[in-house]
Write an enzyme that holds these catalytic residues in place. Structure first.
Site, PDB file in Angstrom:
ATOM      1  N   LEU A 194       0.879  -1.159   0.000  1.00 24.73           N
ATOM      2  CA  LEU A 194       0.000   0.000   0.000  1.00 24.73           C
ATOM      3  C   LEU A 194       0.917   1.210   0.000  1.00 24.73           C
ATOM      4  CD1 LEU A 194      -2.733  -0.976   2.643  1.00 24.73           C
ATOM      5  CD2 LEU A 194      -2.915  -1.051   0.149  1.00 24.73           C
ATOM      6  N   ASP A 195       0.685   2.170  -0.899  1.00 19.02           N
ATOM      7  CA  ASP A 195       1.596   3.299  -0.968  1.00 19.02           C
ATOM      8  C   ASP A 195       1.476   4.183   0.267  1.00 19.02           C
ATOM      9  OD1 ASP A 195      -0.477   5.222  -1.397  1.00 19.02           O
ATOM     10  OD2 ASP A 195      -0.464   4.784  -3.539  1.00 19.02           O
ATOM     11  N   LEU A 196       2.351   5.172   0.350  1.00 20.54           N
ATOM     12  CA  LEU A 196       2.482   5.998   1.548  1.00 20.54           C
ATOM     13  C   LEU A 196       1.150   6.558   2.027  1.00 20.54           C
ATOM     14  CD1 LEU A 196       4.616   7.333   3.496  1.00 20.54           C
ATOM     15  CD2 LEU A 196       4.573   9.287   1.933  1.00 20.54           C
TER      16      LEU A 196
END
Length: 289
Positions: free
Chosen positions: A147-149
């Site tokens: 999951l990206d930032l």
């Protein structure tokens, strides 16, 4: 953990060059069920390290390139090294333990954490939060996908590198469900067209099941289910529809749902539920050694 709600379906290797075959027409095919005479027995060390839960295959290859893996007193210099087992192998000077039973955890990832083991810029990673979220005695865990930032929600973690790889493969077609808060104008009809997939800047995205959940003026909540999980897929598709994404939450991965799991908390998936899931994939988990 209960499964996410189901909606009706609205839809309609080796890259190396091969030598030319010299088999005569009508001749029986060669028996490939047993190893060739003289072929090395065992598996690549990167695969064995992943199976033992040391790291994913890719991360194991990076460790080898960094000179962190030894066999006895000798540095392992290639991830293609063939071994029958990991006896005598050390990582960072520590012996590699025998594989433990396959385990799976669900973690509610908050925004602002990297899905990575470390960050050169010093930003906090999921492992910062997992120190307090995991129960005592939890094994070393690897994230299933990323999951990206700025994306939050359900992140699965496992100690089994081969299981991780299977869950991430697009060919497995495991659904991932997201809720997106966005700003702009889009119709349910436009969202339903995504069921056929879409091509954006030369990248093809497969079937996407998208539904308008709620609309207040130009403020929208959209639920989307994908099966490929390509990099930033949800964000790119919504931006393609001229929508500005302000929040993205993963609420389901396969049969596992975020439910009421508090932000920053982690819980282990029940062993029976895990085995049922693995049986549905046609695989079996590792047993305790």
């Amino acid at each position: 953990m209960s499964p996410p709600p189901q909606r009706p379906d609205r839809s309609r290797n080796d890259a190396r060059p091969r030598s030319r075959s010299t088999r005569r027409p009508g001749a029986p095919k060669p028996d490939t069920s047993t190893p060739r005479e003289g072929a090395p027995e065992g598996d690549r060390i990167a695969k064995l390290l992943a199976r033992a839960g040391v790291a994913s295959r890719r991360e194991s290859e990076r460790m080898i390139a960094e000179g962190r893996v030894k066999l006895g007193e000798e540095l392992v210099t290639t991830p293609a090294t063939i071994l029958k087992d990991l006896r005598g192998v050390t990582v960072d000077g520590k012996p590699v333990r025998a594989p433990e039973a396959t385990r799976l955890f669900a973690f509610h990832k908050p925004q602002g954490l990297l899905t990575a083991e470390r960050d050169p810029a010093g930003r906090p990673t999921i492992y910062t939060a997992l120190k307090n979220a995991l129960p005592a005695g939890a094994p070393r865990l690897m994230p299933v996908g990323r999951l990206d930032l700025n994306t939050e929600g359900l992140l699965l973690l496992t100690n089994d590198g081969e299981f991780k790889r299977q869950l991430e493969l697009p060919a497995t077609k495991i659904p991932r469900t997201y809720r997106a808060r966005a700003f702009g104008n889009v119709t349910q009809g436009q969202l339903e067209e995504l069921i056929e997939g879409v091509e954006i800047d030369g990248m093809r995205y497969g079937r996407i099941d998208a539904n308008m959940e709620r609309r207040t003026g130009r403020n929208l909540w959209i639920e989307m289910t994908i099966t490929e999980g390509k990099n930033r897929e949800i964000r790119r598709v919504l931006e393609y529809l001229d929508l500005q994404v302000s929040r993205l939450i993963r609420i389901g991965y396969g049969p596992f749902a975020l439910d009421e799991l508090p932000r920053g908390a982690a819980v282990e998936i029940n062993a029976k539920q895990l085995e049922r899931f693995r049986a549905s994939l046609g695989t079996k988990g590792r047993k305790p050694s």
